[in-house]
Design an enzyme around this catalytic site. Structure first.
Site, PDB file in Angstrom:
ATOM      1  CB  VAL A   1      -0.939  -0.015   1.236  1.00 41.93           C
ATOM      2  CG1 VAL A   1      -1.742   1.265   1.332  1.00 41.93           C
ATOM      3  CG2 VAL A   1      -1.886  -1.201   1.171  1.00 41.93           C
ATOM      4  CB  ALA A   2       4.279   1.867   1.385  1.00 40.41           C
TER       5      ALA A   2
ATOM      6  CG  HIS B   1      -1.966   5.164  -6.414  1.00 38.69           C
ATOM      7  ND1 HIS B   1      -3.252   5.608  -6.299  1.00 38.69           N
ATOM      8  CD2 HIS B   1      -1.375   5.453  -5.229  1.00 38.69           C
ATOM      9  CE1 HIS B   1      -3.439   6.135  -5.090  1.00 38.69           C
ATOM     10  NE2 HIS B   1      -2.311   6.058  -4.423  1.00 38.69           N
TER      11      HIS B   1
END
Ligand SMILES: NC(=O)c1ccc[n+]([C@@H]2O[C@H](COP(=O)([O-])OP(=O)(O)OC[C@H]3O[C@@H](n4cnc5c(N)ncnc54)[C@H](O)[C@@H]3O)[C@@H](O)[C@H]2O)c1
Length: 297
Positions: free
Chosen positions: A104-105, A161
């Site tokens: 997620v980082a 992202h």
């Protein structure tokens, strides 16, 4: 914290922080049946979050340290977070060969690649949250414009992202109807929607320093799909053979990790945007590989 279920353990690494705590909280609220392990380099923070969450609070205490700062692009986090990921993978040794890792980082695309390299797991067992959250934001935004429930809208933010993310408008559908045929979208500047979705993380960070509830729920949902082998389709960072890169792209996720990656028909403009995103991610991977790790002795 949750009922002990054999072979169903979720370790939330960095669980003393905001995203980790929000993820644990979401896993508990969703009733995901698994043993939860909160791991953090700062044990007191992990313990504090565990105690607080046990009280069923959804507002964990603040401890910002490595997330994005206001106005900072995710790529700036690269050096610090690469070294953290490598440390974590070293500390996790020996890694169970059937382990699945959800990264997620940020920058999540590049760090997923780093974690795959460092963990030595098969590519499909290492994946990242990617544009799952952005795609949810996109669907909510469109839903409010056309008065259709977000779950009935099939639209993806793809690629990176980050600043090079793009919307696959030409493939977007309301059930089987092309989204762009909706009368309320006629004459709308589509790129302004993309930009608003992309800027939402920056707006939240500007206002309250970090984002965690949304990503916590996304992470818990993905973890639930792995544990229950649901094979749901999400736009996750995973290895896409056609591009030889970890990018955000629709795939199924289940107990083996990522099983199937799908073709998304793109128009010429979207293909160009995809090319830009893939090139940017590959450049960042090269940059990350060239960053010297600080000596540990
Ligand atoms: N992918 C997304 O959509 C998304 C959304 C929000 C945040 N993020 C990213 O999530 C990450 C965490 O954000 P946050 O707000 O929770 O930060 P935070 O500072 O609140 O938490 C980070 C935690 O990690 C711990 N940590 C650091 N090194 C560690 C190690 N080697 N082993 C174990 N734990 C370690 C810290 O002690 C801290 O408790 C950031 O990289 C942020 O950019 C991603």
């Amino acid at each position: 914290m949750a009922p002990r279920v054999p072979n169903k353990r979720i370790s939330v690494i960095g669980g003393g922080g905001m995203v980790g705590a929000a993820t644990v909280n979401a896993l508990i609220l969703k009733g995901v049946a698994a043993e939860l392990l909160i791991v953090d380099v700062a044990p007191k923070a992990a313990e504090g979050q565990a105690l607080d969450i046990a009280d069923a609070s959804s507002t964990p205490p603040g401890r910002p340290s490595y997330p994005q700062k206001p106005g900072e692009p995710r790529s700036k986090l690269l050096g610090t977070n690469k070294s953290i990921m490598n440390d974590i993978c070293t500390q996790m040794q020996p890694i169970r060969p059937d382990m699945k890792i959800l990264v997620v980082a940020n920058p999540v695309d590049v760090l997923t690649h780093i974690v795959w390299q460092s963990s030595k797991l098969p590519k499909n067992q290492v994946f990242g949250s990617g544009t799952y959250l952005d795609s949810g934001r996109l669907r909510s935004q469109i839903a409010s414009m056309i008065d259709v429930h977000p779950q009935s809208i099939n639209a993806y933010v793809l690629g990176e992202h980050g600043d090079r993310q793009f919307v696959a408008w030409s493939a977007a559908r309301i059930q089987n109807t092309p989204l762009l045929d909706h009368p309320k979208l006629k004459g709308i500047e589509l790129d302004s929607i993309r930009q608003e979705v992309m800027r939402k993380a920056y707006a939240i960070i500007e206002a309250k320093r970090s984002t965690y509830f949304g990503i916590g729920m996304c992470s818990a949902t993905i973890a639930e799909s792995v544990l229950n082998n649901t094979q749901e389709v999400y736009p996750l960072v995973h290895w896409v053979e056609a591009h030889q890169a970890y990018i955000s792209w629709p795939c199924t996720v289940g107990s083996n990790g990522v099983d199937q990656s799908f073709d998304v028909p793109l128009n010429e403009q979207e293909q160009k945007a995809l090319g830009v995103a893939v090139a940017a991610i590959k450049d960042m991977v090269k940059e990350a590989e060239s960053i010297e790790e600080p000596r540990k002795d």
